[in-house]
Design an enzyme around this catalytic site. Structure first.
Site, mmCIF file in Angstrom:
data_model
loop_
_atom_site.group_PDB
_atom_site.id
_atom_site.type_symbol
_atom_site.label_atom_id
_atom_site.label_comp_id
_atom_site.label_asym_id
_atom_site.label_seq_id
_atom_site.Cartn_x
_atom_site.Cartn_y
_atom_site.Cartn_z
ATOM 1 N N SER A 1 0.683 -1.089 0.013
ATOM 2 C CA SER A 1 0.009 -0.015 0.083
ATOM 3 C C SER A 1 1.040 1.192 -0.114
ATOM 4 O O SER A 1 2.072 1.209 -0.335
ATOM 5 C CB SER A 1 -0.733 -0.112 1.118
ATOM 6 O OG SER A 1 -1.781 0.978 1.061
ATOM 7 N N ASN A 2 0.284 2.452 0.226
ATOM 8 C CA ASN A 2 1.187 3.655 0.381
ATOM 9 C C ASN A 2 0.489 4.440 1.367
ATOM 10 O O ASN A 2 -0.379 3.977 2.020
ATOM 11 C CB ASN A 2 1.177 4.489 -0.939
ATOM 12 C CG ASN A 2 -0.093 4.648 -1.557
ATOM 13 O OD1 ASN A 2 -0.788 5.387 -0.892
ATOM 14 N ND2 ASN A 2 -0.559 4.172 -2.596
ATOM 15 N N ALA A 3 1.040 5.509 1.671
ATOM 16 C CA ALA A 3 0.668 6.562 2.996
ATOM 17 C C ALA A 3 -0.470 7.494 2.517
ATOM 18 O O ALA A 3 -0.730 8.539 3.326
ATOM 19 C CB ALA A 3 1.943 7.398 3.211
ATOM 20 N N SER A 4 -1.215 7.223 1.716
ATOM 21 C CA SER A 4 -2.364 8.266 1.417
ATOM 22 C C SER A 4 -3.472 8.038 2.475
ATOM 23 O O SER A 4 -3.621 7.149 2.683
ATOM 24 C CB SER A 4 -2.966 7.862 -0.050
ATOM 25 O OG SER A 4 -4.135 8.898 -0.243
ATOM 26 N N ALA B 1 -4.166 7.352 -4.810
ATOM 27 C CA ALA B 1 -2.823 6.753 -4.922
ATOM 28 C C ALA B 1 -3.025 5.289 -5.062
ATOM 29 O O ALA B 1 -2.842 4.341 -4.256
ATOM 30 C CB ALA B 1 -1.863 7.076 -3.787
#
Ligand code: PMT
Length: 404
Positions: free
Chosen positions: A208-211, A276
């Site tokens: 995943s990512n930090a959005s 994102a």
């Protein structure tokens, strides 16, 4: 701005910006609204009640029971078409979030059936404190609309976010809620993707990512506040939109986000791709937790659908597509490339090299790139103010489009 016949309850709390509430009161009256003022005890240290009484031609209440009748807060709350609190201090927001009713302003908030909006005002560190952020999220989740704070010199001598919006900005915000002609996107349908996607590796791990969804949620709120019917396709985040008319479609993976977007794209005149999205996902999801064995792990990844690209191919002449480019460097060339490749009408570049921009921040620093080699740079602003700039651009793009 025509607010003729509208009844507005103006709450003023303890902040140096209380003097601007006097200007706001005059502006609301000039726009045709009837205004009653209530204050907190703290506010009366900054501006005396007599000032508001003289201008509003009505008594100003601070306590909820002492002067007129015991149920004055109920009468005022039912009278109002809108309850605006400007300035709203950190302390007032904490009391509102806690559901207290220990003065006229908090009692009227609990008794209000009208829309409520707040113009926060405080010092930069108070604004960024997790307690304040938490209180704002609680209030947003109860449909309180937050008027974006400004960035600049503060009374303390510090510089940063926390300045109350100027009276004319508050007036415009109120106009969007109360006056039908300010519902400039009424009748339009919009779709917004926001937040990250999560791609499972095994039952406990994922890519995943930090959005946080903050930017996309602010855009969905801004579109709804101008009257658009908004479908927000939202990845797994804790935040929720503040506007009660935003329809949320929670998703987890890129594939789920794509399917939801496919469902709403065709009927939407406006599509904003702010999510994102993970470009890749594991080819296979392990059924059991992968054990720590050997010296490493090879994970085979396969491509996820590129939602903006796929829907860009289906775009019709009456549809506007807004994309984002998140880059780690200056990113101009990449943004222009994505503008063309994904058939966007406008791409919003935000770069991780700019302080206060990108994932998780309350602010963003953006540049617009449009077809025909046009671009426009903006300074650091709150994500709500950035969303306002993006929606202004959407409105002018819509005006230039051909009819279906
Ligand atoms: O959510 P916040 O914490 O507030 O952070 C906001 C943000 C940084 C996530 C946001 O401002 C932002 O930049 N979003 C786009 C992030 C991104 O994925 O950019 P990109 O350059 O990789 O993608 C280009 C465009 O294609 C984007 O519009 C993206 O939504 C879209 N895309 C990308 C990949 C994919 N598989 N499908 C897509 O639709």
């Amino acid at each position: 701005m025509d607010l003729a016949g509208k009844k507005i309850l103006l709450g003023v709390s303890g902040s140096i910006a209380a003097y601007k509430a006097v200007v706001l009161l005059r502006s609301l009256q000039k726009a045709g609204a009837s205004v009653r003022v209530i204050m907190t005890r703290g506010a009366s240290d900054f501006v005396v009640p007599l000032t508001f009484e003289a201008i509003s031609h009505h008594p100003v209440s601070i306590e909820n029971s002492t002067n007129q009748s015991w149920n004055n807060h109920i009468e005022l709350s039912l009278w109002a078409d809108l309850f605006v609190i400007a300035p709203a201090s950190a302390n007032l927001m904490a009391r509102m979030a806690a559901g207290m009713a220990d003065d006229m302003v908090t009692a009227c908030y609990l008794a209000s059936r009208a829309p409520v909006c707040l113009a926060p005002s405080m010092d930069v560190d108070m604004w960024h404190h997790p307690a304040t952020k938490h209180n704002i999220e609680i209030l947003r989740s109860r449909s309180v609309q937050i008027i974006p704070v400004g960035y600049g010199a503060l009374a303390s001598g510090l510089t940063g976010e926390g300045r109350m919006a100027e009276p004319e900005e508050i007036l415009e915000f109120i106009g969007r809620i109360l006056s039908p002609e300010a519902q400039t996107l009424a009748g339009k349908k919009a779709m917004v993707t926001a937040g990250p996607t999560k791609e499972a590796i095994d039952p406990v791990r994922y890519i995943s990512n930090a959005s946080t969804g903050k930017m996309g949620i602010a855009i969905a709120d801004a579109l709804a506040s101008r009257g658009a019917e908004v479908q927000l396709i939202l990845g797994p985040v804790a935040l929720k939109p503040g506007h009660p008319k935003v329809n949320i479609h929670p998703v987890t993976t890129a594939e789920e986000m794509y399917q939801a977007a496919l469902q709403y794209h065709e009927r939407s005149e406006i599509s904003v791709f702010c999510a994102a999205v993970a470009d890749f996902r594991p080819a296979e999801v392990a059924r059991e937790k992968i054990k720590k064995a050997g010296s490493g792990l090879n994970l085979k990844l396969v491509k996820n659908p590129d939602i903006a690209f796929e829907l860009g191919r289906k775009k019709k002449v009456h549809q506007v597509h807004i994309g984002f480019a998140l880059e780690s460097g200056a990113g101009e060339a990449q943004a222009r490339e994505k503008l063309e490749a994904k058939n966007f009408d406008l791409i919003v570049l935000n770069s991780l090299q700019d302080a206060g921009a990108g994932f998780g921040t309350d602010t963003n620093k953006i540049t617009f790139f449009l077809k025909g080699n046009k671009s426009r740079k903006f300074g650091l602003k709150s994500k709500e103010a950035v969303a306002g700039d993006i929606v202004d651009a959407i409105e002018s793009l819509l005006k230039k489009l051909k009819k279906p």
